[in-house]
Scaffold this active site. Sequence first.
Site, PDB file in Angstrom:
ATOM      1  N   ASP A  70      72.839  28.605 127.442  1.00 33.04           N
ATOM      2  CA  ASP A  70      73.293  29.838 126.549  1.00 33.04           C
ATOM      3  C   ASP A  70      72.672  29.862 125.270  1.00 33.04           C
ATOM      4  O   ASP A  70      72.554  29.130 124.421  1.00 33.04           O
ATOM      5  CB  ASP A  70      74.856  29.393 126.332  1.00 33.04           C
ATOM      6  CG  ASP A  70      75.399  30.445 125.240  1.00 33.04           C
ATOM      7  OD1 ASP A  70      74.663  31.559 125.290  1.00 33.04           O
ATOM      8  OD2 ASP A  70      76.683  30.345 125.038  1.00 33.04           O
ATOM      9  N   LEU A  71      71.556  30.802 125.476  1.00 29.13           N
ATOM     10  CA  LEU A  71      70.767  30.990 124.282  1.00 29.13           C
ATOM     11  C   LEU A  71      71.390  31.424 123.106  1.00 29.13           C
ATOM     12  O   LEU A  71      70.832  31.423 121.975  1.00 29.13           O
ATOM     13  CB  LEU A  71      69.655  31.773 124.580  1.00 29.13           C
ATOM     14  CG  LEU A  71      68.473  31.283 126.010  1.00 29.13           C
ATOM     15  CD1 LEU A  71      67.410  32.212 126.066  1.00 29.13           C
ATOM     16  CD2 LEU A  71      68.013  29.968 125.793  1.00 29.13           C
ATOM     17  N   LYS A  72      72.590  31.942 123.061  1.00 24.07           N
ATOM     18  CA  LYS A  72      73.197  32.179 121.898  1.00 24.07           C
ATOM     19  C   LYS A  72      73.926  31.209 121.059  1.00 24.07           C
ATOM     20  O   LYS A  72      74.188  31.350 119.847  1.00 24.07           O
ATOM     21  CB  LYS A  72      74.279  33.458 122.110  1.00 24.07           C
ATOM     22  CG  LYS A  72      73.397  34.636 122.613  1.00 24.07           C
ATOM     23  CD  LYS A  72      74.649  35.645 123.213  1.00 24.07           C
ATOM     24  CE  LYS A  72      73.985  36.670 123.504  1.00 24.07           C
ATOM     25  NZ  LYS A  72      75.084  37.947 123.831  1.00 24.07           N
ATOM     26  N   GLY A 135      64.840  51.842 129.654  1.00 25.94           N
ATOM     27  CA  GLY A 135      64.272  52.976 130.669  1.00 25.94           C
ATOM     28  C   GLY A 135      64.118  52.126 131.994  1.00 25.94           C
ATOM     29  O   GLY A 135      64.345  50.869 131.824  1.00 25.94           O
ATOM     30  N   HIS A 136      63.814  52.753 133.246  1.00 24.92           N
ATOM     31  CA  HIS A 136      63.503  52.024 134.426  1.00 24.92           C
ATOM     32  C   HIS A 136      62.251  52.687 135.135  1.00 24.92           C
ATOM     33  O   HIS A 136      61.774  53.485 134.321  1.00 24.92           O
ATOM     34  CB  HIS A 136      64.599  52.545 135.164  1.00 24.92           C
ATOM     35  CG  HIS A 136      65.814  51.722 135.040  1.00 24.92           C
ATOM     36  ND1 HIS A 136      65.934  50.199 134.983  1.00 24.92           N
ATOM     37  CD2 HIS A 136      67.045  52.099 134.390  1.00 24.92           C
ATOM     38  CE1 HIS A 136      67.159  49.822 134.663  1.00 24.92           C
ATOM     39  NE2 HIS A 136      67.927  50.830 134.335  1.00 24.92           N
ATOM     40  N   ASP A 137      61.893  52.363 136.193  1.00 25.22           N
ATOM     41  CA  ASP A 137      60.755  52.645 136.871  1.00 25.22           C
ATOM     42  C   ASP A 137      60.515  54.135 136.839  1.00 25.22           C
ATOM     43  O   ASP A 137      59.420  54.690 136.436  1.00 25.22           O
ATOM     44  CB  ASP A 137      60.885  52.146 138.307  1.00 25.22           C
ATOM     45  CG  ASP A 137      59.380  52.389 139.062  1.00 25.22           C
ATOM     46  OD1 ASP A 137      58.416  51.280 138.785  1.00 25.22           O
ATOM     47  OD2 ASP A 137      59.033  53.593 139.620  1.00 25.22           O
ATOM     48  N   ILE A 138      61.461  54.970 137.106  1.00 22.95           N
ATOM     49  CA  ILE A 138      61.405  56.423 137.213  1.00 22.95           C
ATOM     50  C   ILE A 138      60.841  57.116 135.718  1.00 22.95           C
ATOM     51  O   ILE A 138      60.172  57.889 135.660  1.00 22.95           O
ATOM     52  CB  ILE A 138      62.723  56.877 137.787  1.00 22.95           C
ATOM     53  CG1 ILE A 138      62.195  58.430 137.991  1.00 22.95           C
ATOM     54  CG2 ILE A 138      63.782  56.838 136.640  1.00 22.95           C
ATOM     55  CD1 ILE A 138      63.534  59.195 138.745  1.00 22.95           C
ATOM     56  N   TYR A 140      59.226  55.431 133.513  1.00 23.40           N
ATOM     57  CA  TYR A 140      57.683  55.165 133.130  1.00 23.40           C
ATOM     58  C   TYR A 140      56.861  55.906 133.788  1.00 23.40           C
ATOM     59  O   TYR A 140      56.009  56.326 133.277  1.00 23.40           O
ATOM     60  CB  TYR A 140      57.447  53.421 133.285  1.00 23.40           C
ATOM     61  CG  TYR A 140      58.690  52.586 132.598  1.00 23.40           C
ATOM     62  CD1 TYR A 140      59.252  52.812 131.477  1.00 23.40           C
ATOM     63  CD2 TYR A 140      59.232  51.715 133.631  1.00 23.40           C
ATOM     64  CE1 TYR A 140      60.296  52.136 131.068  1.00 23.40           C
ATOM     65  CE2 TYR A 140      60.270  50.764 133.221  1.00 23.40           C
ATOM     66  CZ  TYR A 140      60.738  51.141 131.873  1.00 23.40           C
ATOM     67  OH  TYR A 140      61.794  50.254 131.265  1.00 23.40           O
ATOM     68  N   ASP A 166      57.183  48.986 137.944  1.00 25.12           N
ATOM     69  CA  ASP A 166      57.771  47.733 137.787  1.00 25.12           C
ATOM     70  C   ASP A 166      56.842  46.820 138.372  1.00 25.12           C
ATOM     71  O   ASP A 166      56.405  45.919 137.647  1.00 25.12           O
ATOM     72  CB  ASP A 166      59.102  47.589 138.660  1.00 25.12           C
ATOM     73  CG  ASP A 166      60.354  48.074 138.033  1.00 25.12           C
ATOM     74  OD1 ASP A 166      60.138  48.738 136.680  1.00 25.12           O
ATOM     75  OD2 ASP A 166      61.425  48.137 138.541  1.00 25.12           O
TER      76      ASP A 166
END
Length: 376
Positions: A70-72, A135-138, A140, A166
């Site tokens: 848990d990095l928090k 964002g996602h692949d589409i 970019y 990706d």
Amino acid sequence: MPLKSVRVLDLSRLLPGPYCTMLLADFGAEVIKVEEPSKGDYARAYEPKLDDDSAMFHSLNRNKKSVCLDLKSPEGKHEFLKMAEEADVVVESFRPGVMERLGLGYETLKSVNPRLIYCAVTGYGQTGPYADKPGHDINYLSFAGLLNLMGEKDGKPVVPAAQIADIGGGALPAAVGILLALLEREKSGKGQFVDVSMMDGVISWLQTLLPDYLSANTVPKRGEEMLNGGRACYAVYETKDERFIAVGALEPKFWKNFCEVIGRRDFIPLLEAPLHEQYRLKYEIQVIMSEKTLAEWLELFSDVEACVSPVLTFEEMIEHPQVAAREMIRTVNHAVLGSVKQIGIPIKLSETPGEIYSQAPKLGEHTHELKAGNRT
């Protein structure tokens, strides 16, 4: 294996980062997935599942280990910093600023390990007005101008079935960047920050289109360029049995052979005919292709160099002799599932080849083993 002595802490999830670290793990790097307790990598939950985890997760995360932190929490931060002291590489795919807010940004990690190579794979990179946007692949692909050129001339842009941004724009440049930084560290003894933007990566793919625009303001158009459907010699045609055949007869010698097989030698001089003539050629070739089945055409082209190939289904692809010869579909043993088929290793090294040597880890499987106080 060439990366046997390299330890990678992988904070990434889903596809781009895990694909990058899979390549490193396949060649011997000790890749430790640092996952959120209870949920872990979101890809674990995808369908279809092989056990508790998805088939995609098993494929992307072979040869890796898993630690839950848990990095928090103060304890999780402390443990990660101790792990970073002994690591060679950190890979993360959060939006810029997330790691800094956790108190685990590059400058902090660099202070405890100056040799550390820190790779951030993001949509738009660490700088610029879009750095913080999601964002996602589409997205970019669309910002890079590539999506606008994909599809038929009079249709709308077509979304590709595989994730170009990706993997091609993010994961592969990240792997190359990490390897370059490891190589440079052999000289300087210092690590560095590797900033990979998936949008940047896609723009770098436009080598057959963008240079013409940059030098001569030549504007490419969807379905009208040599390699995106504008030429009859580089197109997909439907056969009598409603299958498809791909033609890549770009060079004059291949085009000549193609025209001879389909019985239209009069097409040979028209390889580089104007666009309106290319449309006529494509129509006439389609009529001809509709007269025979895919199998019949493949038999006619079997001993002819014309760059003609069937459009295969997955079922056909995995049985193809070339795929088998290159071992691109591998059967591996899983302790619980038995024999499992996975995608093979695309990089072939003659002396130190990559291997699939362990299965994808269960969530937190190696937490006790790899915590700082337990490592030997």
